[in-house]
Write a protein that holds these residues in place. Structure first.
Motif, PDB file in Angstrom:
ATOM      1  N   PRO A   1     -32.038  36.295 -17.065  1.00 54.23           N
ATOM      2  CA  PRO A   1     -31.825  37.129 -15.868  1.00 54.23           C
ATOM      3  C   PRO A   1     -32.812  36.753 -14.773  1.00 54.23           C
ATOM      4  N   PRO A   2     -32.480  37.069 -13.524  1.00 59.74           N
ATOM      5  CA  PRO A   2     -33.345  36.644 -12.414  1.00 59.74           C
ATOM      6  C   PRO A   2     -34.776  37.166 -12.512  1.00 59.74           C
ATOM      7  N   VAL A   3     -34.938  38.422 -12.914  1.00 59.35           N
ATOM      8  CA  VAL A   3     -36.265  39.017 -12.963  1.00 59.35           C
ATOM      9  C   VAL A   3     -36.449  39.729 -14.295  1.00 59.35           C
TER      10      VAL A   3
ATOM     11  N   PRO B   1     -41.274  40.744 -22.573  1.00 69.25           N
ATOM     12  CA  PRO B   1     -40.448  40.071 -23.587  1.00 69.25           C
ATOM     13  C   PRO B   1     -39.228  40.917 -23.939  1.00 69.25           C
ATOM     14  N   TRP B   2     -38.161  40.240 -24.313  1.00 71.78           N
ATOM     15  CA  TRP B   2     -36.963  40.949 -24.741  1.00 71.78           C
ATOM     16  C   TRP B   2     -36.207  40.087 -25.739  1.00 71.78           C
ATOM     17  N   GLU B   3     -35.297  40.710 -26.449  1.00 68.45           N
ATOM     18  CA  GLU B   3     -34.425  40.004 -27.390  1.00 68.45           C
ATOM     19  C   GLU B   3     -32.979  40.274 -27.020  1.00 68.45           C
ATOM     20  N   SER B   4     -32.186  39.238 -27.092  1.00 68.37           N
ATOM     21  CA  SER B   4     -30.768  39.356 -26.785  1.00 68.37           C
ATOM     22  C   SER B   4     -30.008  38.307 -27.585  1.00 68.37           C
ATOM     23  N   GLY B   5     -29.016  38.744 -28.341  1.00 68.05           N
ATOM     24  CA  GLY B   5     -28.257  37.812 -29.165  1.00 68.05           C
ATOM     25  C   GLY B   5     -29.148  37.163 -30.204  1.00 68.05           C
ATOM     26  N   ASP B   6     -29.116  35.837 -30.241  1.00 71.04           N
ATOM     27  CA  ASP B   6     -29.899  35.093 -31.228  1.00 71.04           C
ATOM     28  C   ASP B   6     -31.246  34.622 -30.689  1.00 71.04           C
ATOM     29  N   PHE B   7     -31.643  35.068 -29.519  1.00 69.59           N
ATOM     30  CA  PHE B   7     -32.859  34.555 -28.897  1.00 69.59           C
ATOM     31  C   PHE B   7     -33.856  35.676 -28.592  1.00 69.59           C
TER      32      PHE B   7
ATOM     33  N   ALA C   1     -46.872  29.456 -11.142  1.00 70.36           N
ATOM     34  CA  ALA C   1     -45.641  29.054 -11.829  1.00 70.36           C
ATOM     35  C   ALA C   1     -45.221  30.150 -12.792  1.00 70.36           C
ATOM     36  N   ARG C   2     -43.960  30.093 -13.161  1.00 75.29           N
ATOM     37  CA  ARG C   2     -43.415  31.049 -14.138  1.00 75.29           C
ATOM     38  C   ARG C   2     -42.438  30.308 -15.040  1.00 75.29           C
ATOM     39  N   VAL C   3     -42.573  30.538 -16.331  1.00 74.68           N
ATOM     40  CA  VAL C   3     -41.629  29.984 -17.298  1.00 74.68           C
ATOM     41  C   VAL C   3     -41.147  31.117 -18.198  1.00 74.68           C
TER      42      VAL C   3
END
Length: 297
Positions: A44-46, A50-56, A74-76
């Motif tokens: 998502p843009p912003v 941390p979050w979890e969604s599906g398999d990731f 920088a942001r990754v």
């Protein structure tokens, strides 16, 4: 590398690395759409936590890294899945990850799983934080010496104050970066307790150590800011004393001049008035540049 790995050491090459790591530049929307459709990974843009969604599981990290004489923001986002690590990053290649590639070249066993790749990426970001803290610490030490012998004008004071402000904001950002890295490392330790257990534990310790050093530099910045504020207060006190002495000497002279004014010859009165106009004309106007030191809050 922190800790040790007893996995067989394979020959490192970029094709093997690509089996578990997918760098995704921010501007590459086409590849992002393909990955979203095939792997279910989505950014998502912003998102700051941390979050979890599906398999990731997703771990956003905002940081600064050295580029030449300056620091770059920088942001990754590191997305860890069962088979892949996908990194949403500003560009590819990305300088802060060069250390991770070098780490995996030295220890090819890390490329055998996405967890090993994520470990190398986190360690590279932590080393970046360590370099930034060391650079800021050197700058603050230089400023401390400068404040100790400060005798410049308002421009010098503004420059010192601005550099201290930048240093404080930078170490605050490093501390936020370290919190993000620690969250990702703790998650990695929880989901992968095998050969990476000891290296990840060591990485957590290194992350906490870098955070502690950043806190120490932050305290040093506050100390130098206090010294600068004390220096400014001494200068203000001296200025107030000088103005008071001038006023004490001028008041009697003005009273005498006012008493004698009616009896002075016209040419002398004209000359005095002319001198007063010249003095008023040479004084800085409200639109002119200010030479007063900036107040330190």
């Amino acid at each position: 590398m922190s800790g040790s790995l007893s996995l067989p050491v394979d020959r490192f090459d970029t094709e093997v690395l690509g089996l578990h790591w997918i760098p995704l530049p921010e501007a590459d929307e086409n590849t992002a759409a393909v990955l979203r459709e095939r792997l279910g990974v989505d950014f998502p843009p912003v998102a700051d936590e941390p979050w979890e969604s599906g398999d990731f599981a997703y771990f956003p990290v905002t940081f600064r890294y050295p580029r030449g004489e300056s620091l770059v923001d920088a942001r990754v986002v590191l997305a860890l899945g069962a088979d892949f690590v996908v990194t949403r990053q500003p560009a590819e290649p990305f300088v802060p990850f060069d250390a991770a590639v070098a780490e995996m070249a030295r220890t090819p066993a890390l490329t055998r799983s996405p967890h090993g790749v994520l470990y190398a990426l986190l360690r590279a970001l932590n080393e970046t934080s360590e370099r930034v803290v060391a650079q800021v610490a050197d700058d603050v030490d230089a400023l401390a010496g400068l404040v100790g012998g400060l005798s410049g004008g308002a421009g010098v004071l503004r420059d010192v104050s601005a550099r201290l402000d930048r240093a404080e904001r930078t170490v605050a950002q490093v501390r936020e970066t370290q919190r993000g890295l620690a969250r990702a490392a703790r998650y990695l330790r929880a989901v992968h307790t095998g050969e990476l257990g000891a290296p990840v534990a060591a990485l957590l310790a290194e992350t906490e150590a870098a955070d502690a050093r950043a806190q120490g530099v932050h305290d040093r910045v506050r100390h130098v800011e206090g010294a600068l504020a004390a220096h400014l207060e001494v200068r203000r006190t001296r200025l107030r004393t000088l103005l008071a002495l001038c006023a004490a000497g001028l008041v009697p002279l003005l009273m005498i001049l006012g008493y004698l004014w009616p009896s002075l010859p016209d040419p002398l009165r004209g000359r005095i008035a002319e001198l007063c106009r010249e003095a008023a004309g040479s004084a800085p106007t409200a639109r002119g540049p200010s030479t007063a030191p900036r107040h330190m809050g």
